[in-house]
Write a protein that holds these residues in place. Structure first.
Motif, PDB file in Angstrom:
ATOM      1  N   ARG A 121       0.709  -1.115   0.086  1.00 14.82           N
ATOM      2  CA  ARG A 121      -0.143  -0.104  -0.238  1.00 14.82           C
ATOM      3  C   ARG A 121       0.922   1.300   0.077  1.00 14.82           C
ATOM      4  O   ARG A 121       0.518   2.223  -0.767  1.00 14.82           O
ATOM      5  CB  ARG A 121      -1.058   0.033   1.099  1.00 14.82           C
ATOM      6  N   LYS A 122       1.854   1.178   0.918  1.00 12.35           N
ATOM      7  CA  LYS A 122       2.994   2.207   0.853  1.00 12.35           C
ATOM      8  C   LYS A 122       3.621   2.576  -0.576  1.00 12.35           C
ATOM      9  O   LYS A 122       3.904   3.798  -1.112  1.00 12.35           O
ATOM     10  CB  LYS A 122       3.940   1.992   1.710  1.00 12.35           C
ATOM     11  N   ASP A 124       2.382   1.994  -3.415  1.00 11.79           N
ATOM     12  CA  ASP A 124       1.185   2.548  -4.351  1.00 11.79           C
ATOM     13  C   ASP A 124       1.117   3.802  -4.171  1.00 11.79           C
ATOM     14  O   ASP A 124       0.777   4.616  -5.172  1.00 11.79           O
ATOM     15  CB  ASP A 124      -0.193   1.819  -4.088  1.00 11.79           C
ATOM     16  N   ILE A 125       1.056   4.405  -2.883  1.00  8.72           N
ATOM     17  CA  ILE A 125       1.072   5.615  -2.595  1.00  8.72           C
ATOM     18  C   ILE A 125       2.252   6.576  -2.839  1.00  8.72           C
ATOM     19  O   ILE A 125       2.024   7.519  -3.552  1.00  8.72           O
ATOM     20  CB  ILE A 125       0.825   5.882  -0.911  1.00  8.72           C
ATOM     21  N   ASP A 128       1.870   6.987  -6.719  1.00  6.48           N
ATOM     22  CA  ASP A 128       0.985   8.037  -7.017  1.00  6.48           C
ATOM     23  C   ASP A 128       1.245   9.140  -6.533  1.00  6.48           C
ATOM     24  O   ASP A 128       1.136  10.192  -7.492  1.00  6.48           O
ATOM     25  CB  ASP A 128      -0.391   7.682  -5.998  1.00  6.48           C
ATOM     26  N   SER A 138       6.864  11.709  -1.870  1.00  7.00           N
ATOM     27  CA  SER A 138       6.977  10.359  -2.455  1.00  7.00           C
ATOM     28  C   SER A 138       8.334   9.749  -1.956  1.00  7.00           C
ATOM     29  O   SER A 138       8.480   8.734  -1.585  1.00  7.00           O
ATOM     30  CB  SER A 138       7.238  10.379  -3.866  1.00  7.00           C
TER      31      SER A 138
END
Length: 288
Positions: A121-122, A124-125, A128, A138
């Motif tokens: 999940r991290k 993906d963030i 993004d 990022s």
């Protein structure tokens, strides 16, 4: 007033550049030789050492290129650029232009296959935020993922023993235990302090100990560039630089962790460096 990057002043880099001059001199000698076959063993060893030198130079500016990108980038050019005092910003910009966003996304897909659901999940963030050009945010996430990946790998084999205070030492212990002797005969300088050139001197000894007879294989293709890039990423910090409006010559873990960077200090190239480090680290650990 924008912050400026400190000029590179590295004992290890100076050693690499002087080593390159030796290769140039020997190449002239070989070309003048009437029977080049007499020198074939020496030439082979010199070429392999030259390849390691190139990877180490890339690491000195924070890059560890995945093998798939070598066809797009002239690996030896960084040596020439550094010798000609081309700015790090200019070098970084040229390299980052060789990366397409779909390639970065491909790196994240490979990385997520080897991490927990929480960590994916991290990733993906972080990707993004990167696409939104929120490079600082990022980079902070990516740096934390590099830390946690090394710590978790260390804990797999050392659950109830040593507890290193730094993730940098976790990486060093993992590669020393798994690759020391087979791929290098010396000691990876994870215990050497960066102050007073101690780590730089130990890094030179580590460089000299890399075995050239086993070079050009899956492990070395990752281990060598990643190790030198991480040496730079975890380099020591001088907080007084902040007062002088200076930042490290390449993205630095301590400056990220302690929020010493201004938000606009971090660039697209900095994020790509971290995506490459994380990708290479996950690939290396998958070989264990």
């Amino acid at each position: 007033m924008n912050n400026t990057k400190k000029p590179m002043n590295s004992l290890f880099l100076n050693y690499l550049l002087s080593n390159q001059s030796k290769v140039d001199t020997n190449a002239e000698k070989w070309l003048e030789s009437k029977n080049i076959l007499d020198n074939i063993s020496e030439i082979s060893d010199e070429i392999n050492e030259y390849l390691v030198s190139i990877m180490a130079c890339w690491g000195e500016i924070g890059w560890c290129l995945p093998k798939c990108k070598e066809r797009d980038i002239k690996l030896g050019k960084v040596l020439i650029d550094l010798k000609n005092n081309i700015s790090i910003d200019e070098i970084d910009e040229g390299i980052s232009e060789c990366f397409k966003e779909r390639e970065i996304e491909a790196f994240t897909i490979v990385v997520k296959r080897n991490l927990s659901d929480s960590e994916t999940r991290k990733v993906d963030i972080a990707f993004d935020l990167y696409l939104k050009k929120e490079y600082y945010a990022s980079a902070v996430l990516l740096a934390g993922l590099i830390d946690s990946t090394s710590i978790n790998q260390f804990l797999k084999a050392n659950k109830k023993t040593d507890n290193p205070s730094q993730c940098w030492k976790c990486y060093g212990k993992v590669i020393q235990e798994n690759f020391g002797g087979n791929f290098f005969s010396g000691t990876f300088p994870y215990n050497a302090r960066a102050k007073n050139d101690k780590r730089a001197k130990d890094t030179i000894e580590f460089f000299k100990s890399i075995r050239h007879d086993v070079f050009n294989n899956n492990v070395d293709d990752i281990l060598v560039p990643l190790s030198f890039a991480l040496l730079k990423f975890y380099d020591d910090s001088d907080w007084n630089d902040k007062q002088q409006k200076c930042i490290p010559s390449s993205i630095n873990r301590h400056w990220l962790a302690h929020s010493m960077y201004d938000y606009n200090d971090i660039s697209r190239a900095d994020c790509i460096k971290l995506f490459c480090m994380l990708y290479q680290m996950v690939e290396l650990y998958s070989l264990l």
